[in-house]
Design an enzyme around this catalytic site. Sequence first.
Site: not given
Length: 462
Positions: A150, A402, A427
């Site tokens: 991320s 995601d 994710h």
Amino acid sequence: MWRALFLLVALLATAKSEYKYETLWFKVPLDHFGYQRNETFQIKYLVNEDYWDRGNGPIFFYTGNEGQIEVFAKHTGFMWDIAQEFRAKLVFAEHRYYGASMPFGNKSLDNKHIGYLTSAQALADYADLVNYLQGNAIKPPYPVIAFGGSYGGMLAAYFRMKYPHIVAGAIAASAPVHQFTGMVPCEVYNRIVTSSFKIVSGRCVDNIKSSWAVLRNFTKSSNNTAWLQKTWNLCDPPNTTSDVQTLIDFLQDMYGTLAMVNYPFESDFLMPLPAQPVRVVCQYVNKTFKDDKELLTGIGKVLDIYANYKKTNKCINYKSSSYGNLDASGWNYQACTEMVMPMCTTGLDDMFEKSPWNFTEFAEKCHKTYNVYPMEQAARIQYGGNRLQAASNIVLSNGLLDPWAGGGVLNTVSDTVVAVVIVDGAHHLDLMPQNPNDPGTVIEARKIHKQNIRKWINEYWK
Ligand SMILES: *[C@@H]1O[C@H](CO)[C@@H](O)[C@H](O)[C@H]1NC(C)=O
Ligand SMILES: *[C@@H]1O[C@H](CO)[C@@H](O)[C@H](O)[C@H]1NC(C)=O
Ligand SMILES: *[C@@H]1O[C@H](CO)[C@@H](O)[C@H](O)[C@H]1NC(C)=O
Ligand SMILES: *[C@@H]1O[C@H](CO)[C@@H](O)[C@H](O)[C@H]1NC(C)=O
Ligand SMILES: *[C@@H]1O[C@H](CO)[C@@H](O)[C@H](O)[C@H]1NC(C)=O
Ligand SMILES: *[C@@H]1O[C@H](CO)[C@@H](O)[C@H](O)[C@H]1NC(C)=O
Ligand SMILES: *[C@@H]1O[C@H](CO)[C@@H](O)[C@H](O)[C@H]1NC(C)=O
């Protein structure tokens, strides 16, 4: 779209409490880029040397993102899973202004003190820390591989780009390095949220889409808001139009988060959720409802799973700005300065009400909250946007389930800046500990990661 910005948190699953590490502190300058403020403070980092081949083994370095570093250490199972094979030392560094790495104690997030929260300062902290771990040597003894998911994935990639002499390569998982102004359509995130639900059930998407108008109309009567509070177990009734908007924003974030953490196993990071949460919640909105109350009852079941799966909350506090365990309160400041990530919905390609991106409005809100104005193009100018041809030794992986994949790099840029696409991954599933329910595509992605890591380490020793 203000609230959607809370969503760039690393969502991780199945904590393994047996991971052991030493907790250490490292002194960094408050300001790496000027010489007038000479204060220093400590950032936290975690170390495990159980598998390290001292003198030969690499250092695997997690570039901490917006949260307490323990959370990332506990949940980045991939690093732990491969440490023995690579005889690596594991280091997890906490990002300044998160967790306990606070330059001004509990006043750090005040507008007066928050100014030294930037990605560039954090990367400079990491560079100093790696230099220290290398014994401040002119010829550093260990190859260093950066890992991150991320925003942490963005930092891993940026770390290699900005400090190629310090880090030999980077595994950047689910890093939305293209999620900046003008680079991808602002609706792409919500389009993927919708498609992740559509794969499971088209009817589910249709019902969610029609629920917004129903909810707005329904909450006009106070008898109805009382019914809704009771049926949805809300802490407060949505009495005003502003409450209703807050509730709608909460629900929209909910669908986004469910798509992000649509893992094939039960996860308990941001909030406890069942395996394949999108499939689970869609069961409740997968039919033709006879009236508004029935539809809203179904949506209430979705809300209950998202916000109260383990039945530990007395009621659902939709007015709380953060829902979950990761304390990412600094992130809004970052989003209001250099990490401007336009988000919008069209109401056409997605299951949400139309809500355009308005930078002026966003900037005014930032100014009101933090007394700063965002620089719309700062991240692209600093970190290269989609012109990464000059970079090297970076793997950018994305799962197509995601929503953040929309701002990710899905096409290989060069021989050494490589995209890995995980068709049925959510994710940064690839950074999670291995699990019997893993799809073949993530097993394959992890193999490719290992091949690249090995290649970078071999290059280092040449
Ligand atoms: C920091 O700056 C102050 C004021 O300019 C000075 O008095 C002090 O000696 C400096 N400290 C260090 C460690 O350089
Ligand atoms: C902030 O930290 C100071 C000093 O450690 C402490 O006295 C104070 O109670 C703290 N304030 C808050 C709001 O936590
Ligand atoms: C709005 O709500 C009222 C009462 O709850 C209902 O009778 C009416 O049909 C609704 N209108 C629409 C457009 O859904
Ligand atoms: C609201 O509920 C009260 C008490 O149950 C009832 O007397 C009243 O008629 C209801 N009002 C509407 C508009 O349905
Ligand atoms: C919401 O409205 C109801 C009915 O008008 C009222 O009884 C209640 O006190 C209100 N609640 C809040 C939190 O404003
Ligand atoms: C939705 O309903 C259909 C038909 O009843 C069923 O085949 C399908 O499995 C359901 N999907 C979900 C996600 O519950
Ligand atoms: C964007 O927001 C600003 C400030 O709130 C407003 O004046 C402007 O009309 C908005 N632009 C659009 C296209 O809605």
